[in-house]
Design an enzyme around this catalytic site. Structure first.
Site, PDB file in Angstrom:
ATOM      1  CG  ASN A   7     -12.870  11.790  57.271  1.00 10.68           C
ATOM      2  OD1 ASN A   7     -13.739  11.238  56.598  1.00 10.68           O
ATOM      3  ND2 ASN A   7     -11.626  11.357  57.304  1.00 10.68           N
ATOM      4  CG  HIS A  10     -17.360   6.706  57.810  1.00 21.68           C
ATOM      5  ND1 HIS A  10     -16.849   5.543  57.271  1.00 21.68           N
ATOM      6  CD2 HIS A  10     -16.450   7.123  58.725  1.00 21.68           C
ATOM      7  CE1 HIS A  10     -15.696   5.269  57.847  1.00 21.68           C
ATOM      8  NE2 HIS A  10     -15.431   6.210  58.731  1.00 21.68           N
ATOM      9  CG  HIS A  43      -8.184   7.880  53.899  1.00 22.64           C
ATOM     10  ND1 HIS A  43      -7.905   7.143  55.037  1.00 22.64           N
ATOM     11  CD2 HIS A  43      -7.226   7.540  53.002  1.00 22.64           C
ATOM     12  CE1 HIS A  43      -6.834   6.399  54.818  1.00 22.64           C
ATOM     13  NE2 HIS A  43      -6.414   6.617  53.585  1.00 22.64           N
ATOM     14  NE  ARG A  45      -8.778   2.433  53.781  1.00 23.26           N
ATOM     15  CZ  ARG A  45      -8.226   2.441  54.986  1.00 23.26           C
ATOM     16  NH1 ARG A  45      -8.528   3.389  55.837  1.00 23.26           N
ATOM     17  NH2 ARG A  45      -7.390   1.508  55.358  1.00 23.26           N
ATOM     18  NE  ARG A  49     -11.536   0.056  53.482  1.00 25.44           N
ATOM     19  CZ  ARG A  49     -10.880  -0.301  54.570  1.00 25.44           C
ATOM     20  NH1 ARG A  49     -11.325   0.075  55.765  1.00 25.44           N
ATOM     21  NH2 ARG A  49      -9.800  -1.039  54.505  1.00 25.44           N
ATOM     22  CD  GLU A  70      -7.564  11.165  56.781  1.00 28.24           C
ATOM     23  OE1 GLU A  70      -7.698   9.927  56.681  1.00 28.24           O
ATOM     24  OE2 GLU A  70      -8.169  11.840  57.603  1.00 28.24           O
ATOM     25  CB  THR A 101      -5.892   5.474  59.968  1.00 33.71           C
ATOM     26  OG1 THR A 101      -6.547   5.903  58.778  1.00 33.71           O
ATOM     27  CG2 THR A 101      -4.408   5.656  59.818  1.00 33.71           C
ATOM     28  CD  GLU A 151      -5.126  14.650  61.385  1.00 35.17           C
ATOM     29  OE1 GLU A 151      -5.108  15.311  60.316  1.00 35.17           O
ATOM     30  OE2 GLU A 151      -6.009  13.832  61.659  1.00 35.17           O
ATOM     31  CG  HIS A 190      -8.073   7.901  64.261  1.00 32.31           C
ATOM     32  ND1 HIS A 190      -8.636   6.869  64.951  1.00 32.31           N
ATOM     33  CD2 HIS A 190      -8.045   7.515  62.966  1.00 32.31           C
ATOM     34  CE1 HIS A 190      -8.911   5.891  64.112  1.00 32.31           C
ATOM     35  NE2 HIS A 190      -8.570   6.260  62.894  1.00 32.31           N
TER      36      HIS A 190
HETATM   37  N1  PXP Z   1      -7.340  11.910  60.959  1.00 33.35           N
HETATM   38  C1  PXP Z   1      -6.833  10.869  60.266  1.00 33.35           C
HETATM   39  C2  PXP Z   1      -5.428  10.964  59.804  1.00 33.35           C
HETATM   40  C3  PXP Z   1      -7.618   9.744  59.949  1.00 33.35           C
HETATM   41  O1  PXP Z   1      -7.089   8.721  59.270  1.00 33.35           O
HETATM   42  C4  PXP Z   1      -8.970   9.733  60.352  1.00 33.35           C
HETATM   43  C5  PXP Z   1      -9.841   8.581  59.960  1.00 33.35           C
HETATM   44  O2  PXP Z   1     -10.037   8.598  58.583  1.00 33.35           O
HETATM   45  C6  PXP Z   1      -9.453  10.845  61.069  1.00 33.35           C
HETATM   46  C7  PXP Z   1      -8.615  11.904  61.382  1.00 33.35           C
HETATM   47  C8  PXP Z   1     -10.865  10.908  61.529  1.00 33.35           C
HETATM   48  O3  PXP Z   1     -11.076   9.888  62.459  1.00 33.35           O
HETATM   49  P1  PXP Z   1     -12.546   9.585  62.966  1.00 33.35           P
HETATM   50  O4  PXP Z   1     -13.330   9.169  61.766  1.00 33.35           O
HETATM   51  O5  PXP Z   1     -12.347   8.501  63.971  1.00 33.35           O
HETATM   52  O6  PXP Z   1     -13.068  10.860  63.558  1.00 33.35           O
END
Ligand code: PXP
Length: 236
Positions: A7, A10, A43, A45, A49, A70, A101, A151, A190
């Site tokens: 992901n 960031h 994601h 959003r 952001r 996402e 999330t 997931e 997550h």
């Molecule tokens: N899976 C989902 C559904 C999420 O919402 C997120 C955060 O955007 C992640 C995985 C990844 O989480 P992390 O950034 O804490 O690794």
């Protein structure tokens, strides 16, 4: 051995701090793939952001690996995804005030709405995954509304310590078994990081882990390609 989805939200968080065009999200995706990412997740959003619409469209064009989007199950997002058509969508609950999330979708409490959303997305040939807490009723409901995958939310496991963490892992195992038995594709994510990922990666039937924050944080020191490579090694 599970696949690794990275992901890159960031990277866009840093870019949006100055509303400019660096660091480049497309380059980040290339670096993650070079480090061994099997798919890229972003994601989109409601408040935009970090990831912007143009990022999703750009990634869809350039990526040679799967793009997983996402999103919250809103009409706006459904419209966007039906045009962009990523390989898969992971539906998540979304609150404006949250930092990230905070928990899984309550699929069980909104079966007819979730059935309708899954159908609208799947009819465009997009695979649908539902982000759910490790509870067997949510897994069963995901199957009942026509999701292809779940997931499992690993956030509570990631935050817990000692015996409490072992308890959270047990819940994930039970939910994972239920998903596999129902024929759902099994993903998890997550809060996973370099210290806590392996027990989750070892779960029987685990298809893919989605990891963001810990990898992007590590990339500040070692570069993104290397940060992904290190995570990939642990997952394998
Ligand atoms: N899976 C989902 C559904 C999420 O919402 C997120 C955060 O955007 C992640 C995985 C990844 O989480 P992390 O950034 O804490 O690794």
């Amino acid at each position: 051995m599970p696949l690794l989805g990275i992901n890159i939200d960031h990277v866009a968080t840093i870019r949006e701090a100055r509303r400019g065009d660096i660091p480049d999200v497309m380059n980040a995706a290339h670096a993650a793939v070079a480090g061994g990412a099997d798919s890229i997740t972003v994601h989109l959003r409601e408040d935009r952001r970090h990831i912007q619409d143009k990022d999703v469209a750009g990634l869809r064009k350039i990526l040679k690996v799967r793009l997983n989007l996402e999103m919250a199950p809103t009409e706006e997002m459904i419209r966007i995804v039906r045009v962009i058509r990523p390989a898969s969508v992971c539906l998540v609950p979304e609150k404006r005030q949250e930092l990230t999330t905070e928990g899984g979708l309550n699929v069980h409490g909104q079966m007819s709405r979730m059935r309708e959303v899954c159908q609208k997305i799947k009819s465009k040939g997009i695979m649908v995954s539902l982000f759910v807490d490790p509870k067997t009723n949510q897994i069963q409901s995901a199957k009942d509304v026509g999701a292809d995958a779940v997931e499992i939310h690993t956030g509570n496991y990631a935050e817990a310590k000692g015996d409490a963490q072992a308890e959270e892992l047990k819940k994930i195992h039970q939910a994972a078994d239920a998903a596999v038995q129902l024929g759902l594709k099994l993903n998890a994510g997550h809060g996973l990081d370099y210290k806590n990922v392996q027990p989750v990666a070892h779960i029987t039937g685990m298809h893919e882990l989605n990891i963001g924050f810990s990898v992007i944080a590590r990339s500040v020191f070692v570069g993104l390609e290397q940060a992904v490579r290190e995570m990939k090694k642990l997952v394998e």
